[in-house]
Every structure is written in C-alpha cells, then in structure tokens.
Design a protein around this motif. Structure first.
Motif, PDB file in Angstrom:
ATOM      1  N   CYS A 106       0.847  -1.190   0.000  1.00 53.35           N
ATOM      2  CA  CYS A 106       0.000   0.000   0.000  1.00 53.35           C
ATOM      3  C   CYS A 106       0.884   1.242   0.000  1.00 53.35           C
ATOM      4  CB  CYS A 106      -0.895  -0.009   1.242  1.00 53.35           C
ATOM      5  SG  CYS A 106       0.038  -0.038   2.795  1.00 53.35           S
ATOM      6  N   GLU A 121       5.379   2.267  -3.065  1.00 56.09           N
ATOM      7  CA  GLU A 121       4.533   1.222  -2.501  1.00 56.09           C
ATOM      8  C   GLU A 121       5.269   0.618  -1.316  1.00 56.09           C
ATOM      9  OE1 GLU A 121       2.040  -2.202  -4.607  1.00 56.09           O
ATOM     10  OE2 GLU A 121       4.150  -2.779  -4.415  1.00 56.09           O
ATOM     11  N   TYR A 123       5.763  -2.284   1.159  1.00 56.15           N
ATOM     12  CA  TYR A 123       5.443  -3.710   1.126  1.00 56.15           C
ATOM     13  C   TYR A 123       6.341  -4.479   2.075  1.00 56.15           C
ATOM     14  CZ  TYR A 123       9.444  -3.672  -2.138  1.00 56.15           C
ATOM     15  OH  TYR A 123      10.682  -3.491  -2.707  1.00 56.15           O
TER      16      TYR A 123
END
Length: 366
Positions: A106, A121, A123
């Motif tokens: 996210c 992102e 992760y």
C-alpha cells in the motif's frame, strides 16, 4: 475544519496539510498526531522483515543488521514520542484497530505524496536493493544533502511534523502532561528514551528527534542522536545500502556529500517473497500449508497483542500501570521474531526460490 477520517486509506494527511495554519485547531492537532501514529506504525513491519531476513555471515551482513536494528528501535521510540504528544493534549492513541494499520502492499497513510511519488509502494519482503530503495523513499528529506539528478524532491514526512510543531506553538496552553509514558532506552540511542511532554520545549524536542533521526539535518547526514559511533540518519543508511557505497564528504565549503566511499556489498539475505494483498492465503499461488499457517498465526497474534498492550499503555493514569502494559508490549514484540525466522526457511509452494515471511495481519480479539 474538515473532519478527517480515521482510516489508513483516506487522504487525511493531505486534508490536514491543506488546512490553512490559522484554522489548525486543537482538534486538528489531535487528528494530525493520530495520523503520525499511523505513519510510524506503517514503517515498522517492512523494516522488521528486512532486518530478520539479513544473514549475518559477512561484515556487510553484520553492519546492515546493526544499522537496521538501530533504525527499528528509533521508529519504536518515535511512536512513543507521538503517543505522549497526543495524550498530553487530551487525546487517546488508536493502535489496535485494523482501520489504522497498513494493508500491505500500500502507499503511506493519509495520502502522503500521492502525486509526486505515486509509485511508492510500502510492502513486506526481505532485504533487497529494491526494498532498500523503498525504505529510503519513506525516510527521504525535503532536500537530501546527497542527491542525484534522477532523484526528485517532494513534500516529506518531516514537513508534516513541522506543521505539527507549529500547531503546538499555537496550542501550547493545552499541554497538560497527562498519561505520559517515561521509559529509559538510552542504550538504543541518545534520542530513544521516552520523556514526559509537559511543555512546548518538550514537544519540540520530541519532534526534533523524530525528524533528524530520519532525515538528518540541513547541514549533516549524521544522526544527531546516535546509538553507535558514526551512525547516519535513516535516509542515508538505506541510501548507502541501495547505492552500494559509503557516503563520503567530497567538499568542505560548502559542505557536500556523495556515495563515493568504500563499496558496500549487498548482504546475503533470506529470499522472502513480497506478501500479497490480504496475506499469503489471499493469493492461490502462495496459500500456506498447515505448518506455515501455524507460524503465520503466531506472528499475527503476537503483533495484535503488542498493539493492544501499547494502546492500553497510553490509557493509564498511573505510571505503574502504564509500565506493566509496556512490559507486556515488549514481550509480544520479541515474540514476533521466532515465527518470522521459521517462515523465512519455508519455500513458497509455486516459487521455491522465495520464502514465506510474516504478514503482520491484525487479529481483532487476541
């Protein structure tokens, strides 16, 4: 002021930063500090996965593990400082709530950098060149002292904390010193001990620690609150791993740094795969067997219990009660390691070159 939704996936921080300074009320400050809690929480699982994956069989492995471990303890202290800042103005931190936790992979919470760094992102995986790049993007300052032409500058987490600092100056009369957690952790670094936020000076000191441990200062990449000799701020630690070179001062006047120092070999690491959205079981190619599922459940339970204990810590009026809950939280934190290490020895069923790892999923009733 626009009501900010308490949801990781909302654009709460963007809304807060768009609020004109003269409209940043006490409610604004409480909302901002809760969003800051979400930011600090979001960094811990990725850094922990990177740390646990490192194989300390070489000098570079030992150095990387030492550096990442120090950063993890810094981030835990940052979380504590923010919680103290929230309770001192009458707020109550929310940590044991799925809505405030990162649904990896996210973006960062609150809509941070949605336009300028849309590719960022966050992760969960082992330490790789790519994950080191991701870590450094999280920590990047407004204007890095060592910057290459292909790297953009953008609004940083530090800018958000600056806005919080300015709001504290306006609302310093609301600082009551309530429900403060005091804990000696100087052995992890000079800025790691939790202290009571009983004045504006205390709040500003806590914000200075958070910003400068992560970003450095505008004059040096060094961590001004180090845990070991020569420790750099978080951004430059991760950038060294990514660049594969030590940061070196290349000019005295004006001072300039570049990654032109000794080579830093990428350390050996367990090849933990990237946890899919919703956890390993949510992807048909990575569904765990009973053995892996048992270790995942242990890790998720320890994570959830840690969050519950931390939330309880900042709800106590008596210091001795807060200390008891904090002690429980530390115990749950250490319980995360064993299942993580075991998972990193278990191959993915359809991708044997990669391994499982912790997924940090919240269990509502541990």
């Amino acid at each position: 002021m626009t009501t900010v939704e308490l949801d990781y996936s909302s654009d709460g921080i963007v809304q807060l930063m768009q609020t004109p300074p003269e409209q940043r009320s006490l409610a604004w400050l409480k909302n901002a500090l809760q969003q800051a809690i979400m930011l600090e929480l979001a960094t811990l699982p990725p850094y922990l996965c990177g740390y646990w994956s490192v194989i300390q069989d070489t000098d570079s492995g030992k150095a990387a593990a030492t550096a990442i471990r120090a950063i993890i303890f810094d981030e835990m202290s940052h979380l504590g400082h923010v919680c103290n800042m929230l309770t001192t103005i009458g707020g109550s931190p929310r940590l044991a709530d799925e809505s405030v936790l990162a649904p990896y992979p996210c973006p960062l919470p609150g809509g941070v950098r949605p336009k300028i760094y849309p590719e960022l992102e966050v992760y969960l995986s082992g330490l790789t060149k790519d994950s080191a790049e991701m870590y450094s993007q999280i920590e990047a300052p407004e204007e890095p002292l060592a910057q290459f032409a292909d790297e953009e500058t953008y609004t940083s987490i530090g800018a958000f904390y600056t806005a919080i600092q300015e709001a504290f100056r306006v609302h310093q009369g609301e600082i009551k010193g309530t429900r403060q957690v005091i804990r000696s952790m100087g052995h992890h670094g000079e800025g790691n001990s939790l202290f009571a936020i009983a004045s504006l000076a205390d709040a500003e000191k806590a914000i200075e620690i958070i910003k400068e441990q992560g970003e450095g200062t505008d004059k040096t990449p060094d961590n001004p609150f180090p845990g070991y000799e020569g420790e750099l701020s978080h951004y430059y630690v991760f950038r060294e791993i990514f660049r594969g070179r030590k940061l070196k001062k290349v000019q005295e006047t004006p001072p300039m740094w570049d990654f032109q120092g000794d080579p830093i070999p990428m350390p050996n690491a367990h090849p933990m795969g990237k946890v899919p959205k919703g956890g390993w079981a949510n992807n048909p190619d990575t569904v765990p067997d009973a053995t892996a599922r048992a270790e995942l459940d242990k890790g998720n339970m320890a994570f959830s219990k840690m969050l519950h204990s931390l939330e309880e810590t900042w709800q106590q009026d008596k210091p001795e009660d807060a200390d008891r809950h904090m002690g429980e939280a530390v115990g749950h934190m250490f319980a995360l390691k064993d299942p993580a290490i075991k998972l990193m020895a278990m191959a993915l069923p359809k991708d044997p070159q990669h391994r499982y790892g912790p997924e940090f999923r919240f269990v509502a009733t541990p």
